[in-house]
Design an enzyme around this catalytic site. Sequence first.
Site, PDB file in Angstrom:
ATOM      1  N   LYS A   1      -7.827   2.584  -3.499  1.00  0.00           N
ATOM      2  CA  LYS A   1      -8.279   2.926  -2.140  1.00  0.00           C
ATOM      3  C   LYS A   1      -8.514   4.437  -2.070  1.00  0.00           C
ATOM      4  O   LYS A   1      -7.612   5.207  -1.726  1.00  0.00           O
ATOM      5  CB  LYS A   1      -7.222   2.484  -1.121  1.00  0.00           C
ATOM      6  CG  LYS A   1      -7.543   2.878   0.309  1.00  0.00           C
ATOM      7  CD  LYS A   1      -6.712   2.123   1.321  1.00  0.00           C
ATOM      8  CE  LYS A   1      -6.948   2.653   2.722  1.00  0.00           C
ATOM      9  NZ  LYS A   1      -6.377   1.821   3.763  1.00  0.00           N
TER      10      LYS A   1
ATOM     11  N   SER B   1     -11.386   5.356   5.568  1.00  0.00           N
ATOM     12  CA  SER B   1     -12.462   6.014   6.325  1.00  0.00           C
ATOM     13  C   SER B   1     -12.150   7.486   6.594  1.00  0.00           C
ATOM     14  O   SER B   1     -13.077   8.286   6.754  1.00  0.00           O
ATOM     15  CB  SER B   1     -12.774   5.273   7.625  1.00  0.00           C
ATOM     16  OG  SER B   1     -11.651   5.173   8.465  1.00  0.00           O
TER      17      SER B   1
ATOM     18  N   GLU C   1      -3.598   4.396  -3.139  1.00  0.00           N
ATOM     19  CA  GLU C   1      -4.409   5.234  -2.231  1.00  0.00           C
ATOM     20  C   GLU C   1      -4.148   6.722  -2.434  1.00  0.00           C
ATOM     21  O   GLU C   1      -3.243   7.285  -1.824  1.00  0.00           O
ATOM     22  CB  GLU C   1      -4.127   4.849  -0.767  1.00  0.00           C
ATOM     23  CG  GLU C   1      -4.973   5.654   0.218  1.00  0.00           C
ATOM     24  CD  GLU C   1      -4.723   5.304   1.685  1.00  0.00           C
ATOM     25  OE1 GLU C   1      -3.755   4.577   1.962  1.00  0.00           O
ATOM     26  OE2 GLU C   1      -5.493   5.781   2.527  1.00  0.00           O
TER      27      GLU C   1
ATOM     28  N   LYS D   1       0.832  -1.212   0.000  1.00  0.00           N
ATOM     29  CA  LYS D   1       0.000   0.000   0.000  1.00  0.00           C
ATOM     30  C   LYS D   1       0.861   1.254   0.000  1.00  0.00           C
ATOM     31  O   LYS D   1       1.916   1.284   0.634  1.00  0.00           O
ATOM     32  CB  LYS D   1      -0.895   0.025   1.235  1.00  0.00           C
ATOM     33  CG  LYS D   1      -1.922   1.147   1.183  1.00  0.00           C
ATOM     34  CD  LYS D   1      -2.485   1.510   2.533  1.00  0.00           C
ATOM     35  CE  LYS D   1      -1.683   2.636   3.184  1.00  0.00           C
ATOM     36  NZ  LYS D   1      -2.350   3.218   4.352  1.00  0.00           N
TER      37      LYS D   1
HETATM   38  P1  13P Z   1      -8.453   5.481   7.906  1.00  0.00           P
HETATM   39  O1  13P Z   1      -9.525   4.481   7.541  1.00  0.00           O
HETATM   40  O2  13P Z   1      -8.308   5.704   9.367  1.00  0.00           O
HETATM   41  O3  13P Z   1      -8.559   6.736   7.107  1.00  0.00           O
HETATM   42  O4  13P Z   1      -7.067   4.833   7.484  1.00  0.00           O
HETATM   43  C1  13P Z   1      -6.965   4.220   6.266  1.00  0.00           C
HETATM   44  C2  13P Z   1      -5.564   4.193   5.854  1.00  0.00           C
HETATM   45  O5  13P Z   1      -5.017   3.168   5.546  1.00  0.00           O
HETATM   46  C3  13P Z   1      -4.838   5.456   5.790  1.00  0.00           C
HETATM   47  O6  13P Z   1      -3.716   5.266   4.996  1.00  0.00           O
END
Ligand code: 13P
Length: 365
Positions: free
Chosen positions: A219, A286, A177, A136
């Site tokens: 993501k 989230s 992401e 990730k």
């Molecule tokens: P949150 O769901 O707390 O935003 O975290 C997701 C995440 O992997 C941040 O990189």
Amino acid sequence: MNSEDIVDTARMLVTNDKGLLAMDESNPTCNKRFAKLGIPQTEETRRAYRELIITTPGLGEFISGAILYDETIHQQKKNGTPFIKAITDAGIIPGIKVDIGAKDMAGHPGEKITEGLDGLRNRLTDYSKMGARFAKWRAVIAIGKGIPSRGCIEANAQALARYAALSQEAGLVPIVEPEVLMDGGHSIDRCFEVTEEVLRMVFNQLYTQGIILEGMILKPNMVLPGLTCPPTEKVSEVAVGEQQYQVRLIDRQQEDASEVERTADATVRCLLQAVPAAVPGIAFLSGGQPCELASARLNAMNVRFKSRLPWELAFSFARAIQQPALEIWQGKEANVLAAQQALYHRAKCNWAARRGEYNTSMERK
Ligand code: 13P
């Protein structure tokens, strides 16, 4: 690289209505969350907390993959079992965060660029040998006066694409992401506009770098108003006797049920504009949303659109799965079971949300 394996792993991460559990907080972030609750910030407390998470009975019923942090992937349970073995034995696919954080971007005040490409090829090989099957990388895009700039979006998108190429070369599924942050007073329309622009740029770069879209997971953030966006006023006509009055109603965006549907609509519309159908799954972060609202919004998307979308709509939450468990645990051995029950419950709620079967009565139970 065996591209069939990557494609299979990507599919496995989003099948059977399961989702990802992000437990890849860096040490400073994890320590910050511990400090708020008065939990000591040591390597041992971080280890104990992560052991609590991965040994939660039945977690694999709802969680397909767990994203670890470098410190965590090297750790063991108290009885000496490596975490990575414990996770795999629980039927959960282990993954690893490989960026080294978002740093201030030169020449772009208020904006960040994610670093970690130097030496990444070797790190990915090492993680793959340890048993990780996906990776990730998080890019951060802030909305504010005059930002995001094209320079910031382009540099972050290019870094995401270079990371994705290296991950696939090492046989790991890249979780891509690009997070548009919720901080600020911007409207949901502005979030839509920025998220769409960012996603288009990201997929442009992924295409340029020759990424196998079937072997990745996106993501993204959900499309939401900024945290300090003022509630909008609606003007309604009200009749009292013969007389018509105009009434200004405050639309409390965080509270009413139609807000959940509006954000679900906006999010799916935005994704349809920008995400190719070849991508097997979209697993939302989230971003600091309250747990129940994150579940309700994911649920609304699946209720309304699940049968008509080219990709699975899943979750990859950290705070929206972990927060209640962390608050219950408080660093105390005596609270482990109750904390695990809370974690199991949130995982189940989000699994239900993927099926469009979540509702608030699940919370009361
Ligand atoms: P949150 O769901 O707390 O935003 O975290 C997701 C995440 O992997 C941040 O990189």
